[in-house]
Design a protein around this motif. Structure first.
Motif, PDB file in Angstrom:
ATOM      1  N   ALA A  22      72.988  19.631  40.623  1.00 38.06           N
ATOM      2  CA  ALA A  22      71.907  19.533  41.611  1.00 38.06           C
ATOM      3  C   ALA A  22      70.805  20.552  41.365  1.00 38.06           C
ATOM      4  O   ALA A  22      69.775  20.538  42.043  1.00 38.06           O
ATOM      5  N   GLY A  23      71.021  21.443  40.398  1.00 34.17           N
ATOM      6  CA  GLY A  23      70.002  22.430  40.068  1.00 34.17           C
ATOM      7  C   GLY A  23      69.887  23.548  41.078  1.00 34.17           C
ATOM      8  O   GLY A  23      68.817  24.178  41.192  1.00 34.17           O
ATOM      9  N   VAL A  24      70.970  23.824  41.812  1.00 35.23           N
ATOM     10  CA  VAL A  24      70.949  24.903  42.802  1.00 35.23           C
ATOM     11  C   VAL A  24      71.226  26.224  42.087  1.00 35.23           C
ATOM     12  O   VAL A  24      72.187  26.338  41.322  1.00 35.23           O
ATOM     13  N   SER A  29      78.448  30.794  42.674  1.00 37.48           N
ATOM     14  CA  SER A  29      78.719  31.193  44.061  1.00 37.48           C
ATOM     15  C   SER A  29      79.333  30.048  44.854  1.00 37.48           C
ATOM     16  O   SER A  29      80.140  30.266  45.761  1.00 37.48           O
ATOM     17  N   ALA A  30      78.939  28.825  44.502  1.00 30.86           N
ATOM     18  CA  ALA A  30      79.532  27.661  45.165  1.00 30.86           C
ATOM     19  C   ALA A  30      81.028  27.595  44.872  1.00 30.86           C
ATOM     20  O   ALA A  30      81.835  27.237  45.736  1.00 30.86           O
ATOM     21  N   SER A 114      62.945  34.496  52.032  1.00 33.49           N
ATOM     22  CA  SER A 114      62.040  33.345  52.056  1.00 33.49           C
ATOM     23  C   SER A 114      62.821  32.118  52.508  1.00 33.49           C
ATOM     24  O   SER A 114      64.050  32.115  52.519  1.00 33.49           O
ATOM     25  N   TRP A 115      62.063  31.074  52.853  1.00 29.53           N
ATOM     26  CA  TRP A 115      62.719  29.827  53.246  1.00 29.53           C
ATOM     27  C   TRP A 115      63.501  29.227  52.065  1.00 29.53           C
ATOM     28  O   TRP A 115      64.535  28.590  52.258  1.00 29.53           O
ATOM     29  N   HIS A 116      63.000  29.428  50.871  1.00 32.30           N
ATOM     30  CA  HIS A 116      63.674  28.911  49.682  1.00 32.30           C
ATOM     31  C   HIS A 116      65.041  29.577  49.489  1.00 32.30           C
ATOM     32  O   HIS A 116      66.039  28.897  49.172  1.00 32.30           O
ATOM     33  N   VAL A 117      65.094  30.900  49.711  1.00 36.17           N
ATOM     34  CA  VAL A 117      66.361  31.627  49.588  1.00 36.17           C
ATOM     35  C   VAL A 117      67.350  31.144  50.652  1.00 36.17           C
ATOM     36  O   VAL A 117      68.538  30.918  50.370  1.00 36.17           O
ATOM     37  N   LEU A 118      66.858  30.970  51.884  1.00 34.60           N
ATOM     38  CA  LEU A 118      67.716  30.493  52.969  1.00 34.60           C
ATOM     39  C   LEU A 118      68.267  29.097  52.653  1.00 34.60           C
ATOM     40  O   LEU A 118      69.462  28.832  52.822  1.00 34.60           O
ATOM     41  N   GLU A 123      72.594  25.340  50.858  1.00 35.24           N
ATOM     42  CA  GLU A 123      73.049  24.330  49.893  1.00 35.24           C
ATOM     43  C   GLU A 123      74.353  24.761  49.220  1.00 35.24           C
ATOM     44  O   GLU A 123      75.274  23.945  49.045  1.00 35.24           O
ATOM     45  N   LEU A 124      74.430  26.023  48.861  1.00 32.19           N
ATOM     46  CA  LEU A 124      75.665  26.530  48.250  1.00 32.19           C
ATOM     47  C   LEU A 124      76.839  26.459  49.226  1.00 32.19           C
ATOM     48  O   LEU A 124      77.970  26.143  48.831  1.00 32.19           O
ATOM     49  N   LEU A 125      76.563  26.756  50.484  1.00 37.32           N
ATOM     50  CA  LEU A 125      77.619  26.658  51.498  1.00 37.32           C
ATOM     51  C   LEU A 125      78.118  25.226  51.627  1.00 37.32           C
ATOM     52  O   LEU A 125      79.337  24.966  51.666  1.00 37.32           O
TER      53      LEU A 125
END
Length: 331
Positions: A22-24, A29-30, A114-118, A123-125
């Motif tokens: 998914a390119g995360v 970490s996932a 940032s919103w991107h970091v959040l 997504e990882l969670l």
């Protein structure tokens, strides 16, 4: 290698591959989150993963606020812990504190808000904990054969215990080490734990029959311990001891039946009537021994009441037939 280890390995690989595909950022970490999310039963997994997810979301929001006001310094982590941990626990997500810490420390390591970091952390969670939940729900080991085998072992041990009690009533000088009692207690505890896990794996209409069975045996073991204390007071051969021994001989057979036969209960009632017709003890020793035997019968009655409550009774006609076949044994 335990089955849980295999599930953990599968969930970890699944989470890393999905996050990478998914390119995360931070796909590894996932995998770590998946490791934290794997549990032993479906119900526990659902509760655990829910607590970890919501604890992480709450932790992220608190961390963003703390990092925004105080910056990314080592000492700020202590402030975060002092604020976040009590709030997460009070919110009912105490089990997710470690998971939330993993996510927050990853944000701290990136030193960016940032919103991107959040969104990335969320997504990882979802990928990590979601992979763990999928693996947990897809397959759980079957326990029916294990439970059935444990029940047969427990029933056989109970049967042996009653045989030993009968033999001791006939011969008070007989020695018995009581190892069957210890082994039965161990198997009952083991079976009860397996039965609870099996029920937690059934999300809809869980079958708690096995839990009821092992709880019944646990309660009966305490009754048997009381019986053994009374048998220790029977230090001479008595006709009443022989009569009581016949009851335990019968019970050693009935204990292996899935249904409650009621045969021993009927024999016990007849024996108690016979006791009332007997002459009173002529010596103190005879009084003490007969008193212990009578109390033993009362304890046996309580044991049978537990069986009657938890076991399905057989038809009355079958019980009467069984009573007639054994009635002559006492008289």
């Amino acid at each position: 290698m335990g089955f849980r280890v295999i599930k953990t390995a599968i969930a970890t690989l699944m989470a890393i591959f999905i996050a990478d595909f998914a390119g995360v950022a931070g796909a590894n970490s996932a995998g770590l989150l998946a490791i934290l999310g794997v549990d032993v039963t479906r119900k526990r997994s659902l509760a655990s993963i829910s607590a970890r997810f919501f604890a992480s979301i709450l932790g992220l929001l608190l961390a963003f606020g703390v990092f925004y006001f105080f910056g990314f310094h080592i000492w700020v982590l202590a402030i975060y812990i002092l604020i976040a941990f009590p709030l997460i626990a009070r919110a009912g997500f105490k089990e997710g504190i470690v998971t939330s810490s993993v996510v927050v420390f990853r944000v701290f390591g990136g030193a960016e808000i940032s919103w991107h970091v959040l969104l990335t952390q969320v997504e990882l969670l979802i990928i990590g904990l979601g992979s763990a939940m999928v693996v947990n729900f897809l397959y759980m080991p079957k326990t029916e054969d294990k439970l059935l085998g444990t029940r047969r072992e427990v029933d056989a041990l109970f049967s042996r215990i009653f045989q030993e009690i009968g033999a001791t009533l006939r011969d008070p000088y007989r020695l018995w080490d009581g190892k069957e009692l210890t082994e039965a207690a161990r198997l009952v505890e083991e079976g009860h734990a397996i039965a609870k896990r099996a029920a937690e794996n059934q999300m809809i209409s869980p079958n708690e029959a096995w839990i009821a069975y092992f709880f019944m045996r646990k309660e009966q073991l305490s009754r048997i311990e009381g019986m053994l204390e009374l048998i220790a007071q029977v230090y001479q051969r008595m006709p009443q001891g022989e009569f009581a021994a016949v009851l335990f001989d019968r019970l050693s057979v009935d204990v292996n039946q899935e249904e409650y036969t009621g045969v021993t209960e009927q024999m016990l009632a007849e024996l108690e009537e016979e006791f009332k017709k007997m002459e009173l003890p002529s010596t103190r020793e005879e009084f003490e021994i007969r008193s212990a035997i009578l109390q033993l019968c009362r304890e046996l009655s309580l044991y049978l009441a537990v069986s009657k409550k938890n076991k399905a009774p057989i038809p009355r006609m079958a019980a009467n037939q069984a009573r007639k076949r054994n009635q002559a044994t006492i008289k």
